[in-house]
Write an enzyme that holds these catalytic residues in place. Structure first.
Site, PDB file in Angstrom:
ATOM      1  N   LYS A  84       0.847  -1.199   0.000  1.00  0.00           N
ATOM      2  CA  LYS A  84       0.000   0.000   0.000  1.00  0.00           C
ATOM      3  C   LYS A  84       0.880   1.245   0.000  1.00  0.00           C
ATOM      4  CE  LYS A  84      -3.772   2.075   2.746  1.00  0.00           C
ATOM      5  NZ  LYS A  84      -4.538   1.955   4.002  1.00  0.00           N
ATOM      6  N   SER A 159      -9.459   1.967   3.187  1.00  0.00           N
ATOM      7  CA  SER A 159      -8.607   2.681   2.270  1.00  0.00           C
ATOM      8  C   SER A 159      -7.607   1.790   1.523  1.00  0.00           C
ATOM      9  CB  SER A 159      -7.827   3.763   3.024  1.00  0.00           C
ATOM     10  OG  SER A 159      -7.016   3.176   4.021  1.00  0.00           O
ATOM     11  N   SER A 183      -9.505  -0.368   7.461  1.00  0.00           N
ATOM     12  CA  SER A 183      -8.992  -0.262   6.096  1.00  0.00           C
ATOM     13  C   SER A 183      -8.343  -1.513   5.513  1.00  0.00           C
ATOM     14  CB  SER A 183      -8.002   0.886   5.994  1.00  0.00           C
ATOM     15  OG  SER A 183      -8.718   2.082   5.826  1.00  0.00           O
TER      16      SER A 183
HETATM   17  N1  GLN Z   1     -12.633   4.340   6.732  1.00  0.00           N
HETATM   18  C1  GLN Z   1     -12.011   4.759   7.949  1.00  0.00           C
HETATM   19  C2  GLN Z   1     -11.598   6.210   7.846  1.00  0.00           C
HETATM   20  O1  GLN Z   1     -11.918   6.806   6.886  1.00  0.00           O
HETATM   21  C3  GLN Z   1     -10.835   3.885   8.260  1.00  0.00           C
HETATM   22  C4  GLN Z   1      -9.628   4.206   7.488  1.00  0.00           C
HETATM   23  C5  GLN Z   1      -8.463   3.346   7.846  1.00  0.00           C
HETATM   24  O2  GLN Z   1      -8.583   2.318   8.503  1.00  0.00           O
HETATM   25  N2  GLN Z   1      -7.305   3.795   7.417  1.00  0.00           N
HETATM   26  O3  GLN Z   1     -10.996   6.745   8.710  1.00  0.00           O
END
Ligand code: GLN
Length: 500
Positions: A84, A159, A183
Site C-alpha cells: 500500500k 482505504s 482499512s
Molecule cells: N474508513 C475509515 C476512515 O476513513 C478507516 C480508514 C483506515 O482504517 N485507514 O478513517
C-alpha cells in the site's frame, strides 16, 4: 497446471523452492497480468517492473545455489508482494494517494517491508489508497479510483482498496495494507479476500506515514488465512524505531494450527461470541444470512456459539471520528511545503504553508484536519477529545469482559456488500457509517480477521470477521483456517479475473 497467478502465496513458495518454476517466471506472469488488467482496475499507483525483475533474477540464483547445497532458503525467497502506498519503499514514489506528496521518494524502507524483503520477498509495486488512508472506498485517492474486480461499477472498499483489488484480481499473491478503522478488513470483505488487522503494536510503523497513531497498524490482504499468517509472521515484532512495537516470537505453526490441534480440522472447545449489537436493523439481509450460515458451519465444526454484549458499541463511531481526526491533524502538520513534496512559493512563510496545504490536500483530508484541530483546541479539548478517550476505555472494557466468556467474537465486517462508485461521495457521514463494525477493534487495539463467507444476489462477496483478545491472532487465523478447509468461498475468482 493452473496459471502461476492463480497460486496462493504458500503454493508460490513451494513451487519456487521445489524448482517447478522460477521467480522470474512468477514475477513476469504478474507483470503481464498487471499490464493487461490494471489499466481499467487501477489497483496500482506504480509498478516497480525493472527492480522486481532484477530481484527475481537474483532470487533465482540464490534459490538454485541453495537447492544444490540442500539448505533451506529464506522463507519468502523470490515471492512477489504488493505494498500500500502509505508505506515507504526506498527509491519508489510514496504518495499516500495525495498531491501533497506527488514528488516524494523516501530514502529508506519501512521496517515491515524491509523485514519481508530480508525474508526474500520482492515488491511488485505500490497500491492505490484513499488520501492518507482516510476513506472507505479508495475514491478519495488524488490519482483516480480503483474498481472492484467483481463489478467494475463498484468500489473495492478502502482505504487499502488497491491492495484488496490487486489480490482479488490476481495482480499480486498478497499485499500489505494498513488498518486504522477498518482499512484492511472492509476492502478484504468487499473484494472477497482474507484480511488481517493484527493487534496494535504487533508490527512496526517505522516508515508508515502516520494517520491516527493510537490506532494505526500494518496488516495483510491475502487469498487465505494461511497466507495472511505467513506474511504477518515475517513482518511482526519489536523494532527499536517504533516505541509502540512489541516482541512477537511467532512461528508458522503457532499461527496456522487449529486452536485446539489435537482434533485436526475441528473446532471443538472454541467458544465464539456473537454480539447482539452487531446484528442491527439496516444490516443487508444477505450479509446477515451469509454470516449466520458461516456461524452454523462453525458450530457444526465443533465450536460453541455464545451470545455476548458489547454495550458501548454505538459510541464507537463518534469516538473514532474524534480520536482519528485529532491525531491526524497533529500528524499531518508536517506536510508544510517545506520538508516533503511540492512547495507553492509565496512571499511569506505562512503563505507557503497556506497555499501548499490549501491546494495540495484533498477535501476529506482538510475536513479531518479541521475537525481534529477543533476537537483539540483550548476550551474544547475536555469536551471532545478528553471525553472520547474516556468512552474509548469503556469500549475496550466491553471486549475484556466478553473475552472472559468467549475465545473469539464473530460479526459482519460491513453492513453491506460493495457499493456503487459515487454512492456515498456527497455524504461523508454515510461513508463513515461503513466502518461501524470495524472501528471498535481499532479502539480496543485487538486483532481482527475478515474472510469471505458467501455472495449476495448480485454476485458480490460477503465477509465475516473474527475478533480476538490482544496478541491472539493465532485463534483467528486458526479458526478461519479450519473454516476455509471446509469451504471454498476464498477460492472463488472474479469473473473476468480468470486467467486459467
Ligand atoms: N474508513 C475509515 C476512515 O476513513 C478507516 C480508514 C483506515 O482504517 N485507514 O478513517
Amino acid at each position: 497446471m493452473s496459471e502461476l497467478t492463480d497460486l496462493t502465496l504458500s503454493e508460490c513458495i513451494s513451487g519456487l523452492q521445489g524448482g517447478d518454476f522460477s521467480s522470474l517466471e512468477l514475477v513476469r506472469a504478474y507483470l503481464q497480468r498487471i499490464e493487461r488488467l490494471d489499466n481499467s482496475l487501477h489497483a496500482y499507483l506504480c509498478v516497480l517492473a525493472e527492480q522486481a525483475l532484477a530481484q527475481a533474477k537474483d532470487a533465482d540464483r540464490r534459490l538454485s545455489s541453495w537447492r544444490k547445497e540442500q539448505e533451506a532458503p529464506p522463507p519468502l525467497m523470490g515471492v512477489p508482494l504488493a505494498v500500500k502506498d502509505v508505506l515507504c519503499v526506498e527509491g519508489a514514489p510514496t504518495t499516500c494517494g495525495s498531491r501533497i506528496l506527488e514528488n516524494f521518494t523516501p530514502p529508506f524502507t519501512a521496517t515491515a517491508v524491509e523485514r519481508l524483503q530480508k525474508a526474500g520477498a520482492i515488491v511488485l509495486g505500490k497500491t492505490n489508497t484513499d488520501e492518507f488512508a482516510m476513506g472507505s472506498s479508495t475514491e478519495n485517492s488524488a490519482y483516480g479510483l480503483t474498481r472492484n474486480p467483481w463489478d467494475p461499477q463498484r468500489v473495492p472498499g478502502g482505504s487499502s482498496g488497491g491492495s484488496a483489488a490487486a489480490v482479488a484480481a490476481r495482480l499480486a499473491p498478497a499485499a500489505l495494507g494498513t488498518d486504522t478503522g477498518g482499512s484492511v478488513r472492509q476492502p478484504a470483505s468487499f473484494c472477497g479476500v482474507t484480511g488481517l488487522k493484527p493487534t496494535y503494536g504487533s508490527v512496526s510503523r517505522y516508515g508508515l506515514v502516520a494517520f491516527g497513531s493510537s490506532l494505526d497498524v500494518v496488516g495483510v490482504l491475502a487469498h487465505d488465512a494461511r497466507d495472511a499468517a505467513l506474511v504477518f509472521q515475517h513482518m511482526a515484532g519489536r523494532d527499536p524505531l517504533d516505541a509502540t512495537s512489541v516482541e512477537r516470537n511467532l512461528t508458522p505453526s503457532d499461527l496456522t494450527r487449529a486452536p485446539f490441534p489435537e482434533r485436526e480440522g475441528e473446532l471443538r472447545g472454541l467458544r465464539i461470541g456473537v454480539p447482539r449489537e452487531y446484528f442491527i436493523p439496516g444490516l443487508q439481509a444477505e450479509v446477515e444470512q451469509a454470516v449466520r450460515a458461516a456461524l452454523a458451519l462453525f458450530e457444526s465444526l465443533g465450536a460453541e456459539l455464545v451470545e455476548v454484549n458489547l454495550p458501548h458499541t454505538e459510541y464507537a463511531l463518534p469516538v473514532y471520528y474524534l480520536v482519528a481526526p485529532a491525531e491526524a491533524s497533529a500528524n499531518l502538520a508536517r506536510f508544510d511545503g517545506i520538508r516533503y513534496g511540492p512547495r507553492l512559493p509565496a512571499d511569506e512563510l505562512w503563505q507557503v504553508y497556506r497555499r501548499t496545504r490549501g491546494q495540495k490536500f484533498g477535501p476529506e483530508v482538510k475536513r479531518r484536519i479541521m475537525l481534529g484541530t477543533y476537537a483539540l483546541s483550548a476550551g474544547y479539548y475536555d469536551a471532545y477529545y478528553g471525553q472520547a478517550q474516556k468512552v474509548r476505555t469503556l469500549i475496550r472494557q466491553d471486549f475484556e469482559r466478553a473475552f472472559q466468556q468467549v475465545d473469539v467474537i464473530a460479526a459482519p465486517v460491513t453492513p453491506n456488500t460493495a457499493f456503487v462508485i459515487g454512492e456515498h461521495s456527497d455524504d461523508p457521514l454515510s461513508m463513515y457509517l461503513e466502518d461501524i463494525f470495524t472501528i471498535p477493534a481499532n479502539l480496543a487495539g485487538i486483532p481482527g480477521l475478515a474472510f469471505p463467507v458467501g455472495f449476495d444476489q448480485q454476485g458480490l462477496p460477503v465477509g465475516m470477521q473474527l475478533m480476538g483478545p490482544h496478541f491472539r491472532e493465532d485463534l483467528l487465523l486458526g479458526a478461519a483456517g479450519v473454516y476455509q478447509q471446509a469451504t471454498d468461498w476464498h477460492r472463488r475468482t472474479p469473473p473476468d479475473g480468470r486467467s486459467g
